[in-house]
Design an enzyme around this catalytic site. Structure first.
Site, PDB file in Angstrom:
ATOM      1  N   LYS A 255       0.868  -1.182   0.000  1.00 47.05           N
ATOM      2  CA  LYS A 255       0.000   0.000   0.000  1.00 47.05           C
ATOM      3  C   LYS A 255       0.903   1.229   0.000  1.00 47.05           C
ATOM      4  O   LYS A 255       1.565   1.541   0.985  1.00 47.05           O
ATOM      5  CB  LYS A 255      -0.920   0.014   1.224  1.00 47.05           C
ATOM      6  CG  LYS A 255      -1.813   1.231   1.201  1.00 47.05           C
ATOM      7  CD  LYS A 255      -2.791   1.265   2.338  1.00 47.05           C
ATOM      8  CE  LYS A 255      -3.798   2.384   2.156  1.00 47.05           C
ATOM      9  NZ  LYS A 255      -3.249   3.661   1.750  1.00 47.05           N
ATOM     10  N   ARG A 260      -3.261   9.211  -5.673  1.00 48.21           N
ATOM     11  CA  ARG A 260      -3.902   8.285  -6.622  1.00 48.21           C
ATOM     12  C   ARG A 260      -3.879   8.918  -8.010  1.00 48.21           C
ATOM     13  O   ARG A 260      -4.225  10.106  -8.163  1.00 48.21           O
ATOM     14  CB  ARG A 260      -5.343   8.042  -6.188  1.00 48.21           C
ATOM     15  CG  ARG A 260      -6.126   7.065  -7.048  1.00 48.21           C
ATOM     16  CD  ARG A 260      -5.993   5.682  -6.518  1.00 48.21           C
ATOM     17  NE  ARG A 260      -6.745   4.682  -7.238  1.00 48.21           N
ATOM     18  CZ  ARG A 260      -7.752   3.987  -6.724  1.00 48.21           C
ATOM     19  NH1 ARG A 260      -8.171   4.219  -5.499  1.00 48.21           N
ATOM     20  NH2 ARG A 260      -8.332   3.041  -7.426  1.00 48.21           N
ATOM     21  N   ARG A 304      -7.762  11.021  -7.731  1.00 49.42           N
ATOM     22  CA  ARG A 304      -8.895  10.272  -7.174  1.00 49.42           C
ATOM     23  C   ARG A 304     -10.174  11.079  -7.331  1.00 49.42           C
ATOM     24  O   ARG A 304     -11.248  10.562  -7.503  1.00 49.42           O
ATOM     25  CB  ARG A 304      -8.618  10.059  -5.686  1.00 49.42           C
ATOM     26  CG  ARG A 304      -9.700   9.358  -4.938  1.00 49.42           C
ATOM     27  CD  ARG A 304      -9.468   9.561  -3.458  1.00 49.42           C
ATOM     28  NE  ARG A 304     -10.319   8.683  -2.691  1.00 49.42           N
ATOM     29  CZ  ARG A 304     -11.630   8.822  -2.561  1.00 49.42           C
ATOM     30  NH1 ARG A 304     -12.255   9.803  -3.184  1.00 49.42           N
ATOM     31  NH2 ARG A 304     -12.318   7.984  -1.817  1.00 49.42           N
ATOM     32  N   LYS A 451      -7.891  -2.912   2.745  1.00 53.71           N
ATOM     33  CA  LYS A 451      -6.611  -2.320   3.164  1.00 53.71           C
ATOM     34  C   LYS A 451      -6.253  -2.823   4.563  1.00 53.71           C
ATOM     35  O   LYS A 451      -7.113  -2.884   5.448  1.00 53.71           O
ATOM     36  CB  LYS A 451      -6.689  -0.798   3.138  1.00 53.71           C
ATOM     37  CG  LYS A 451      -7.824  -0.193   3.909  1.00 53.71           C
ATOM     38  CD  LYS A 451      -7.892   1.321   3.688  1.00 53.71           C
ATOM     39  CE  LYS A 451      -9.199   1.895   4.183  1.00 53.71           C
ATOM     40  NZ  LYS A 451      -9.428   3.278   3.863  1.00 53.71           N
TER      41      LYS A 451
END
Ligand code: ATP
Length: 603
Positions: A255, A260, A304, A451
């Site tokens: 991660k 993003r 994002r 996540k």
């Protein structure tokens, strides 16, 4: 359709607090519009002229407007008087309406289309002397508008329309329009997920007619150059729960903690078959708008939040161009990368700037860590299983500033924990576990992607993203800074409202508080915004429109028994600010139902 009628409907929306009534009101209004007018209205209700991914901001401030009004010699209102009026009325729209009445401006019945064109002409004024040029256009327009029309016209150009309606409410409106209920939301969500363009979605409905609208929506496909809503990630309370959700074997990736970034590469000229009403108005190539006239290979980068950030990362653009594939859409996380090491999130964010890109790109070079692929050489692979998309990605040669994220296959909890610990030791935030099967569902958050973060070791499970809905002056030294603490709210998706849950005053530096005050000054609302719910004891000194999202960490989630109606009756104990002004819209904040889930996880 005259703009006058739109102003009337806006006035009704403004006075209505029930979301359902607004939905009915708008869906009835759409019935009286042509396809083109409906497209325009869809952007206008959101205070825009184009979808979010088209940089089409007005860049015009309320301050400039007040100066413009006070310089108008035919109305005797000096600068101070106008300013006082603005304070008295609490809104730039009402202030202009008052001014317009004084000036005896009359409606010349401009059409919605004419207003749309004027709005675009303001967007297209750039460069030196642009404020003066915008002023001229604005004043000339005001002279042709009734006071009520003027109110909404200026609210749009000053970015202050603020009905508290998001694109989600509009999708409800469209569903009502088609079926008289919310039944078509699933089809609408899917179509919006692959186009991110509310006006385009309306054009499909209008073109097909209400009876065949669903067929039209189902045939909407993704297209490189137009962003897809990013797939979101769910959290679990315990590591053990992961495989219950994903099954085994599952896929694991690091991660990364950066920005993003969707990377689109395509041959231009692929817009032609679509009816983008905004496309023909785009003038400036250099401000990151779509260049409809160019031919050859294009690369576009989107955050994002669908913001076009192509100009910010030239090295990613170059690397994407040099990949030996004609067209693709990649999903990635962009991070600062120097001397063989990833930089911190804060350092990476210094690259999020419009100016001085060349200099900062030398100081803070970035790498795009690519973890998914949605489209390759003309083929839409969204609905392929994640494991197959990863396999396709593994065959794409990435180099220079683009690197493929490693994907490992895991069967047991021991294997998963080993990879997780290795990642944490190497400085990553944790890992993302992905179910092998299942397509890339745009904008969807479910347990197919999970996540696992370092912060799971704390009692809170994860950071929480709150929307700022007000602030408190604070006492002592803090009151001198203008803000002592801010009021944070969760998003209630069903009602499209924000529910205040806690005050956050810790973890904010003095410098930050000053900046926060400055930023919030432009968002002040005299009374509680109608899209905000707040328990009496949290009432802030100043209300602000729900627009800024910030992340907090807390010791635990606590329950306020007997007060379940707002924010699920939950609050945060000792919340601390982690990041102010996230790359998120208000509707992307942590939802009430999510916090309830997190509460159950740690109980
Ligand atoms: P949200 O889920 O609303 O985006 P957030 O911004 O707080 O919340 P996180 O909770 O930290 O994000 O985790 C999800 C984000 O992690 C993704 O949106 C993506 O930007 C990032 N990410 C990093 N590595 C990956 C990966 N390998 N696969 C998918 N996402 C990744």
């Amino acid at each position: 359709m005259k703009f006058n009628e739109v102003a009337n409907i806006f006035e009704q929306i403004e006075k209505t607090s029930s979301r359902n009534e607004i939905t009915t009101l708008l869906s009835n209004f759409y019935k009286s519009l042509t396809k083109e007018e409906g497209q325009i209205l869809s952007y206008m209700v959101l205070g825009r002229v184009a979808p979010f991914f088209v940089n089409s901001e007005f860049n015009y401030s309320e301050k400039s407007l007040l100066t413009l009004l006070s310089n108008y010699e035919k109305v005797n209102m000096g600068k101070e008087e106008i300013k006082d009026k603005r304070i008295e009325l609490g809104d730039i729209g009402d202030t202009t309406k008052f001014f317009s009445q004084e000036a005896k401006f009359r409606s010349q019945s401009l059409s919605v289309k004419e207003i749309y064109e004027i709005l675009w002409s303001i967007v297209n004024i750039q460069g030196s002397g642009s404020v003066e040029k915008k002023n001229t256009t604005i004043l000339e327009t005001l002279k042709k508008l009734s006071p009520l029309e003027a109110k909404y016209f200026v609210r749009i150009i000053c970015g202050q329309l603020r009905f508290g309606i998001s694109f989600k409410t509009l999708l409800d409106v469209f569903s009502f329009l088609i079926s008289g209920s919310k039944d078509i939301r699933e089809e609408l969500d899917r179509a919006y997920g692959v186009t991110a363009d509310i006006g385009y979605i309306y054009s499909i409905i209008a073109k097909k007619g209400l009876e065949k609208a669903v067929v039209g929506l189902n045939s909407v496909k993704l297209q490189p150059g137009i962003p897809v809503l990013p797939r979101l990630v769910e959290r679990v309370g315990k590591f053990e729960e992961t495989f219950e959700r994903t099954g085994v074997p599952a896929l694991v990736q690091s991660k990364y903690d950066g920005l993003r970034c969707q990377i689109h590469k395509y041959e231009s000229k692929n817009y032609e078959d679509r009816e983008y009403i905004w496309a023909k108005y785009i003038k400036k190539k250099d401000i990151g708008l779509f260049d409809m006239s160019s031919s050859g290979v294009e690369v576009k980068l989107f955050t994002r939040n669908l913001e076009d950030i192509t100009a910010m990362f030239p090295e990613i653009v170059e690397s994407a161009k040099s990949v030996d594939e004609k067209s693709f859409i990649l999903d990635s996380e962009v991070l600062g990368f120097k001397d063989g090491k990833f930089l911190s999130f804060q350092e990476t964010m210094q690259r999020r700037r419009k100016y001085g890109v060349t200099d900062t790109s030398k100081d803070i070079p970035v790498k795009g860590m690519v973890f998914d692929i949605l489209f390759l050489n003309g083929e839409d692979i969204l609905s392929k299983d994640t494991v197959d998309r990863v396999e396709i990605l593994e065959k794409v040669d990435l180099e220079n500033s683009l690197e493929r994220c490693k994907t490992e296959r895991v069967q047991t909890l021991e294997e998963l924990m080993e990879i997780f610990n290795k990642n944490v030791e190497q400085g990553y935030e944790g890992v993302i576990v992905k179910m092998k099967t299942g397509g890339y569902l745009p904008g969807v958050r479910n347990y197919d992607w999970i996540k696992l973060k370092k912060s799971m070791m704390n009692a809170l499970v994860d950071t929480v993203d709150l929307v700022c809905v007000g602030y408190y002056y604070g006492s002592g030294r803090r009151s001198d800074l203008g803000v002592g603490a801010v009021l944070g709210a969760l998003y209630n998706e069903d009602m499209d409202v924000y529910e205040a849950i806690c005050k956050v005053g810790t973890g904010i530096t003095d410098e930050q508080l000053k900046d926060i005050r400055k930023q919030l000054d432009s968002k002040v609302k005299e009374e509680k915004p109608k899209s905000v719910l707040c328990p009496e004891y949290l009432k802030p000194d100043v209300w602000v429109y729900p627009e800024v999202v910030f992340s907090v960490e807390a010791d635990e989630i606590t329950s306020r028994l007997g007060e379940e109606e707002i924010g699920g009756g939950l609050s945060l104990r000792f919340p601390r600010l982690i990041e102010w002004d996230r790359d998120k819209s208000a509707t992307d904040a942590t939802r009430v139902t999510e916090l309830e889930e997190m509460f159950k996880m740690v109980k």
